[in-house]
Motif scaffolding. Structure first.
Motif, PDB file in Angstrom:
ATOM      1  N   THR A  36     136.204 147.967  59.941  1.00 18.54           N
ATOM      2  CA  THR A  36     137.343 147.073  60.177  1.00 18.54           C
ATOM      3  C   THR A  36     138.284 147.066  58.977  1.00 18.54           C
ATOM      4  O   THR A  36     139.498 147.217  59.124  1.00 18.54           O
TER       5      THR A  36
ATOM      6  N   GLN B 148     127.019 135.296  68.430  1.00 17.43           N
ATOM      7  CA  GLN B 148     125.797 134.564  68.797  1.00 17.43           C
ATOM      8  C   GLN B 148     124.588 135.447  68.475  1.00 17.43           C
ATOM      9  O   GLN B 148     124.410 136.501  69.112  1.00 17.43           O
TER      10      GLN B 148
ATOM     11  N   GLY C 104     129.399 141.383  66.305  1.00 18.06           N
ATOM     12  CA  GLY C 104     129.138 139.995  65.911  1.00 18.06           C
ATOM     13  C   GLY C 104     128.756 139.834  64.454  1.00 18.06           C
ATOM     14  O   GLY C 104     128.122 140.704  63.855  1.00 18.06           O
ATOM     15  N   ILE C 105     129.198 138.730  63.882  1.00 15.68           N
ATOM     16  CA  ILE C 105     128.809 138.376  62.506  1.00 15.68           C
ATOM     17  C   ILE C 105     128.252 136.959  62.555  1.00 15.68           C
ATOM     18  O   ILE C 105     128.970 136.013  62.905  1.00 15.68           O
ATOM     19  N   ASN C 106     126.974 136.828  62.242  1.00 11.77           N
ATOM     20  CA  ASN C 106     126.327 135.513  62.266  1.00 11.77           C
ATOM     21  C   ASN C 106     125.496 135.347  61.004  1.00 11.77           C
ATOM     22  O   ASN C 106     124.884 136.299  60.533  1.00 11.77           O
TER      23      ASN C 106
ATOM     24  N   HIS D  88     132.317 137.451  79.513  1.00 13.94           N
ATOM     25  CA  HIS D  88     132.763 136.348  78.649  1.00 13.94           C
ATOM     26  C   HIS D  88     131.919 135.121  78.924  1.00 13.94           C
ATOM     27  O   HIS D  88     130.937 135.185  79.677  1.00 13.94           O
TER      28      HIS D  88
ATOM     29  N   GLY E 277     131.628 146.251  60.482  1.00 13.25           N
ATOM     30  CA  GLY E 277     132.336 145.519  59.419  1.00 13.25           C
ATOM     31  C   GLY E 277     133.113 146.403  58.453  1.00 13.25           C
ATOM     32  O   GLY E 277     134.331 146.235  58.305  1.00 13.25           O
TER      33      GLY E 277
HETATM   34  P1  NAD Z   1     136.002 134.818  69.441  1.00 12.43           P
HETATM   35  O1  NAD Z   1     135.128 134.157  68.436  1.00 12.43           O
HETATM   36  O2  NAD Z   1     137.445 134.506  69.497  1.00 12.43           O
HETATM   37  O3  NAD Z   1     135.418 134.580  70.888  1.00 12.43           O
HETATM   38  C1  NAD Z   1     134.118 134.874  71.282  1.00 12.43           C
HETATM   39  C2  NAD Z   1     134.133 135.489  72.664  1.00 12.43           C
HETATM   40  O4  NAD Z   1     132.808 135.511  73.139  1.00 12.43           O
HETATM   41  C3  NAD Z   1     134.942 134.713  73.696  1.00 12.43           C
HETATM   42  O5  NAD Z   1     135.801 135.617  74.349  1.00 12.43           O
HETATM   43  C4  NAD Z   1     133.916 134.134  74.674  1.00 12.43           C
HETATM   44  O6  NAD Z   1     134.358 134.148  76.012  1.00 12.43           O
HETATM   45  C5  NAD Z   1     132.751 135.073  74.491  1.00 12.43           C
HETATM   46  N1  NAD Z   1     131.459 134.418  74.697  1.00 12.43           N
HETATM   47  C6  NAD Z   1     131.007 133.284  74.146  1.00 12.43           C
HETATM   48  N2  NAD Z   1     129.751 133.045  74.544  1.00 12.43           N
HETATM   49  C7  NAD Z   1     129.399 134.044  75.376  1.00 12.43           C
HETATM   50  C8  NAD Z   1     128.238 134.375  76.096  1.00 12.43           C
HETATM   51  N3  NAD Z   1     127.154 133.612  76.036  1.00 12.43           N
HETATM   52  N4  NAD Z   1     128.227 135.495  76.843  1.00 12.43           N
HETATM   53  C9  NAD Z   1     129.308 136.294  76.899  1.00 12.43           C
HETATM   54  N5  NAD Z   1     130.441 136.046  76.214  1.00 12.43           N
HETATM   55  C10 NAD Z   1     130.484 134.941  75.467  1.00 12.43           C
HETATM   56  O7  NAD Z   1     135.816 136.394  69.320  1.00 12.43           O
HETATM   57  P2  NAD Z   1     136.097 137.384  68.119  1.00 12.43           P
HETATM   58  O8  NAD Z   1     137.142 136.867  67.196  1.00 12.43           O
HETATM   59  O9  NAD Z   1     136.267 138.665  68.800  1.00 12.43           O
HETATM   60  O10 NAD Z   1     134.733 137.364  67.298  1.00 12.43           O
HETATM   61  C11 NAD Z   1     133.502 137.635  67.904  1.00 12.43           C
HETATM   62  C12 NAD Z   1     132.461 137.932  66.854  1.00 12.43           C
HETATM   63  O11 NAD Z   1     132.796 139.135  66.203  1.00 12.43           O
HETATM   64  C13 NAD Z   1     132.349 136.893  65.745  1.00 12.43           C
HETATM   65  O12 NAD Z   1     131.020 136.836  65.311  1.00 12.43           O
HETATM   66  C14 NAD Z   1     133.213 137.467  64.654  1.00 12.43           C
HETATM   67  O13 NAD Z   1     132.832 136.999  63.372  1.00 12.43           O
HETATM   68  C15 NAD Z   1     132.923 138.915  64.809  1.00 12.43           C
HETATM   69  N6  NAD Z   1     133.939 139.828  64.312  1.00 12.43           N
HETATM   70  C16 NAD Z   1     133.484 140.846  63.548  1.00 12.43           C
HETATM   71  C17 NAD Z   1     134.366 141.770  63.077  1.00 12.43           C
HETATM   72  C18 NAD Z   1     133.816 142.896  62.260  1.00 12.43           C
HETATM   73  O14 NAD Z   1     134.561 143.573  61.602  1.00 12.43           O
HETATM   74  N7  NAD Z   1     132.510 143.156  62.303  1.00 12.43           N
HETATM   75  C19 NAD Z   1     135.725 141.688  63.370  1.00 12.43           C
HETATM   76  C20 NAD Z   1     136.158 140.648  64.180  1.00 12.43           C
HETATM   77  C21 NAD Z   1     135.248 139.726  64.663  1.00 12.43           C
END
Ligand code: NAD
Length: 283
Positions: free
Chosen positions: A264, A210, A229-231, A188, A261
């Motif tokens: 999900t 990220q 991740g989604i960026n 994290h 994606g």
């Molecule tokens: P979040 O946004 O609530 O939190 C991000 C997590 O990343 C936190 O737990 C934090 O501790 C950790 N973090 C931040 N910087 C870090 C680093 N440098 N190194 C290690 N850990 C780090 O998390 P979320 O809601 O699970 O979303 C995460 C990503 O996943 C987002 O981009 C979101 O859009 C994406 N997401 C995608 C889907 C999908 O279906 N593809 C579904 C849910 C979330």
């Protein structure tokens, strides 16, 4: 190049099967219905709700949207949840995240009837997930496990490194990987020396948000890379993984878009149907 873990194709396969299951349920008089509570006008939420609605319709599930204004009070949402809890025609409900700041989502999760909790985020269902006797799972982790299973990747005894500790992805995927007898590490934002853990990972599941966080020199040759991740970068959708850099060193890798994606959205529908069947079995 590593094998592409094609989430889009698997989601389509699963959706076709689910459509058949729903058809049979409907013949038995069970009409799966789930409600989405959306508070405010977050543009990303609108996109997600539309895409859920489209898939629900295709599969034969009814999605009912409760669109509430941004200044809605928590007590008003609580009242709506209680109403849906009591409504026998409702199989499931979810609160679209994020919510405006006056709303405490933790309080609301305490109110949702766990038997109607499509996101699997109520304390009861999170607890069940960690205790290994769950009947509903958060959709993204459930989809990831299905993808891993589909490609016959065995997690037993493997070093699985999850990056991110959210309730919706990081923690539940850690629980599900542990259930498959993986050795799980959660990284994290406060983790020191993340490179150490990544180098030893057989499987990396990144849910941070990220771009370009994971590079080829951080991973083990042949590792399985699941990018949640989604960026948005320069008008393009990218994950946490530098795909072009990592793809030749990874054994398996999910693309973004087209990886986690689509799974999900599909696995949200799977949860709705699971809850509808379960509620009917209990009648
Ligand atoms: P979040 O946004 O609530 O939190 C991000 C997590 O990343 C936190 O737990 C934090 O501790 C950790 N973090 C931040 N910087 C870090 C680093 N440098 N190194 C290690 N850990 C780090 O998390 P979320 O809601 O699970 O979303 C995460 C990503 O996943 C987002 O981009 C979101 O859009 C994406 N997401 C995608 C889907 C999908 O279906 N593809 C579904 C849910 C979330």
């Amino acid at each position: 190049m590593g094998t592409i873990l094609d989430g889009k194709a698997l989601a389509k396969l699963k959706a076709d099967k689910l459509k058949e299951k729903v058809k049979i349920l409907k013949e038995k008089g069970i009409n799966p219905l789930f409600c989405v509570i959306n508070i405010g006008e977050n543009p990303a939420s609108q996109v997600y709700i539309r895409s859920k609605g489209r898939l629900a319709k295709k599969i034969g599930i009814e999605q009912k949207l409760y669109q509430l204004p941004t200044n809605t009070q928590e007590s008003e949402v609580a009242e709506l949840i209680k109403k849906l809890n009591a409504d026998p025609s409702v199989d499931g409900m979810m609160i679209q995240l994020p919510v405006p700041e006056q709303i405490n989502i933790t309080n609301l999760m305490e109110i949702i009837d766990p038997s109607k909790d499509v996101d699997g985020l109520t304390p009861a269902n999170s607890g069940r997930l960690w205790q290994g006797h769950h009947f509903v799972e958060p959709a993204t982790p459930d989809g990831i496990i299905a993808l891993i299973d589909h490609y016959q990747i065995d997690l037993e005894g493997k070093n699985v490194v999850v990056i991110g500790r959210s309730d919706i992805v990081g923690k539940p995927i850690a629980a599900l990987a542990l259930e498959r007898n993986a050795t799980v590490t959660i990284l994290h934002s406060k983790t020191q020396n993340p490179e150490f853990y990544l180098k030893h990972a057989d499987v990396i599941i990144s849910a941070v948000g990220q771009a370009n966080l994971i590079k080829a020199d951080m991973i083990k040759e042949g590792a399985v890379i699941v990018d949640v991740g989604i960026n948005h970068v320069d008008g393009h959708l990218v994950g946490d993984v530098d795909f072009d850099d990592v793809k030749n060193k990874a054994g398996w890798i999910t693309p973004v878009p087209g990886g986690v994606g689509p799974l999900t959205v599909e696995f949200l529908m799977e949860q709705v149907v699971k809850l509808a069947r379960r509620r009917n079995d209990r009648k």
